[in-house]
Design an enzyme around this catalytic site. Structure first.
Site, PDB file in Angstrom:
ATOM      1  N   ARG A  85     -10.818 162.327  61.372  1.00  8.64           N
ATOM      2  CA  ARG A  85     -11.776 161.225  61.391  1.00  8.64           C
ATOM      3  C   ARG A  85     -13.136 161.770  60.970  1.00  8.64           C
ATOM      4  O   ARG A  85     -13.812 162.476  61.725  1.00  8.64           O
ATOM      5  CB  ARG A  85     -11.845 160.596  62.789  1.00  8.64           C
ATOM      6  CG  ARG A  85     -10.555 159.888  63.207  1.00  8.64           C
ATOM      7  CD  ARG A  85     -10.202 158.760  62.276  1.00  8.64           C
ATOM      8  NE  ARG A  85      -9.078 157.962  62.756  1.00  8.64           N
ATOM      9  CZ  ARG A  85      -8.552 156.943  62.085  1.00  8.64           C
ATOM     10  NH1 ARG A  85      -9.054 156.597  60.901  1.00  8.64           N
ATOM     11  NH2 ARG A  85      -7.533 156.265  62.585  1.00  8.64           N
ATOM     12  N   ALA A 140      -2.615 152.524  64.857  1.00  8.28           N
ATOM     13  CA  ALA A 140      -3.594 151.438  64.877  1.00  8.28           C
ATOM     14  C   ALA A 140      -3.961 151.058  63.459  1.00  8.28           C
ATOM     15  O   ALA A 140      -3.745 151.829  62.518  1.00  8.28           O
ATOM     16  CB  ALA A 140      -4.848 151.857  65.661  1.00  8.28           C
ATOM     17  N   GLU A 169       1.827 148.172  61.578  1.00  9.22           N
ATOM     18  CA  GLU A 169       1.208 149.488  61.719  1.00  9.22           C
ATOM     19  C   GLU A 169       2.185 150.506  62.298  1.00  9.22           C
ATOM     20  O   GLU A 169       2.216 151.663  61.872  1.00  9.22           O
ATOM     21  CB  GLU A 169      -0.041 149.396  62.598  1.00  9.22           C
ATOM     22  CG  GLU A 169      -1.194 148.638  61.977  1.00  9.22           C
ATOM     23  CD  GLU A 169      -1.681 149.240  60.682  1.00  9.22           C
ATOM     24  OE1 GLU A 169      -1.591 150.486  60.509  1.00  9.22           O
ATOM     25  OE2 GLU A 169      -2.149 148.476  59.808  1.00  9.22           O
ATOM     26  N   GLU A 222       2.932 153.722  59.991  1.00  5.33           N
ATOM     27  CA  GLU A 222       2.415 155.016  60.418  1.00  5.33           C
ATOM     28  C   GLU A 222       3.481 155.904  61.059  1.00  5.33           C
ATOM     29  O   GLU A 222       3.360 157.131  61.022  1.00  5.33           O
ATOM     30  CB  GLU A 222       1.241 154.827  61.381  1.00  5.33           C
ATOM     31  CG  GLU A 222       0.036 154.171  60.724  1.00  5.33           C
ATOM     32  CD  GLU A 222      -1.225 154.267  61.566  1.00  5.33           C
ATOM     33  OE1 GLU A 222      -1.147 154.719  62.730  1.00  5.33           O
ATOM     34  OE2 GLU A 222      -2.294 153.883  61.049  1.00  5.33           O
ATOM     35  N   GLU A 269      -4.414 159.757  55.814  1.00  4.90           N
ATOM     36  CA  GLU A 269      -3.093 159.557  56.382  1.00  4.90           C
ATOM     37  C   GLU A 269      -2.053 160.517  55.799  1.00  4.90           C
ATOM     38  O   GLU A 269      -1.017 160.766  56.412  1.00  4.90           O
ATOM     39  CB  GLU A 269      -2.653 158.108  56.170  1.00  4.90           C
ATOM     40  CG  GLU A 269      -3.467 157.109  56.988  1.00  4.90           C
ATOM     41  CD  GLU A 269      -2.990 155.686  56.826  1.00  4.90           C
ATOM     42  OE1 GLU A 269      -2.141 155.452  55.930  1.00  4.90           O
ATOM     43  OE2 GLU A 269      -3.446 154.822  57.573  1.00  4.90           O
TER      44      GLU A 269
END
Length: 208
Positions: free
Chosen positions: A68, A80, A97, A101, A148
């Site tokens: 992040r 999320a 999601e 993910e 990601e």
């Protein structure tokens, strides 16, 4: 006395949007205070998000390790994502999601909690779901990109996450809120007493 947040909107004398980004924007409002004075408030306008605390049969939580940039950390998080489509059903977004993910699906969905992440500077509302009865999703895996592409997936015992939160080792908002809410629900009326997956969400109204 009932402890419950209540909607309220103070008069806005003027409003401007000095920045518009890809997903969010910044708004400046001149807000009338109770004494009649006017104060300027800058805040981020956000479409809202969903998060999924996916709990397996071994009491492990599916977590993601992701970089992040704003906080210069790689954080452990729960799956999320943004509510990209106005009025989108948050359950459908959460299911998407979890699939994208983690390539996982769940048969049992409940609302764990609803939160405003940073109400002093952003209008983001997040609905955190509890997903149980997990299994691998069918079909091709979703193709990831950017941050990601560097994600790691793991299943961590719930109590290890609780210890990490209380030790100050885990910081992601949705993970912290989700993990502690799950423990509180278990110690209270039980998980079956949680709200249904399509419970109303006044912060981000949607159609079933």
């Amino acid at each position: 006395m009932t402890i419950k947040d209540t909607p309220e909107e103070w008069e806005v004398r003027a409003s401007d949007t000095p920045f518009v980004g890809k997903k969010t924007s910044v708004r400046t409002d001149d807000v009338v205070m109770p004494d009649g004075s006017v104060a300027r408030r800058d805040y981020q306008v956000h479409p809202g998000s969903v998060a999924v605390l996916a709990l397996d049969d071994e009491d492990r939580v599916l977590v993601i390790h992701q970089y992040r940039h704003p906080v210069r950390h790689k954080l452990w998080e729960i799956p999320a994502g943004l509510l990209d489509i106005p009025g989108e059903n948050p359950l459908h977004a959460a299911q998407r999601e979890l699939y994208e993910e983690a390539h996982v699906k769940a048969e049992d969905w409940r609302v764990l909690t609803d939160v405003y992440t940073t109400p002093g500077g952003c209008d983001e509302a997040v609905r955190v779901f509890l997903a149980r009865d997990l299994s691998e999703a069918e079909g091709q895996r979703f193709e990831v990109e950017d941050e990601e592409a560097d994600m790691e997936l793991a299943r961590i015992p719930l109590q290890d996450l609780v210890r990490g939160v209380l030790a100050g080792d885990l910081h992601n908002n949705c993970l912290v809120v989700g993990v502690l809410s799950l423990v509180a629900a278990r110690n209270g009326d039980g998980l079956d007493a949680l709200r249904p997956a399509e419970a109303p969400w006044p912060a981000r109204p949607f159609e079933s």
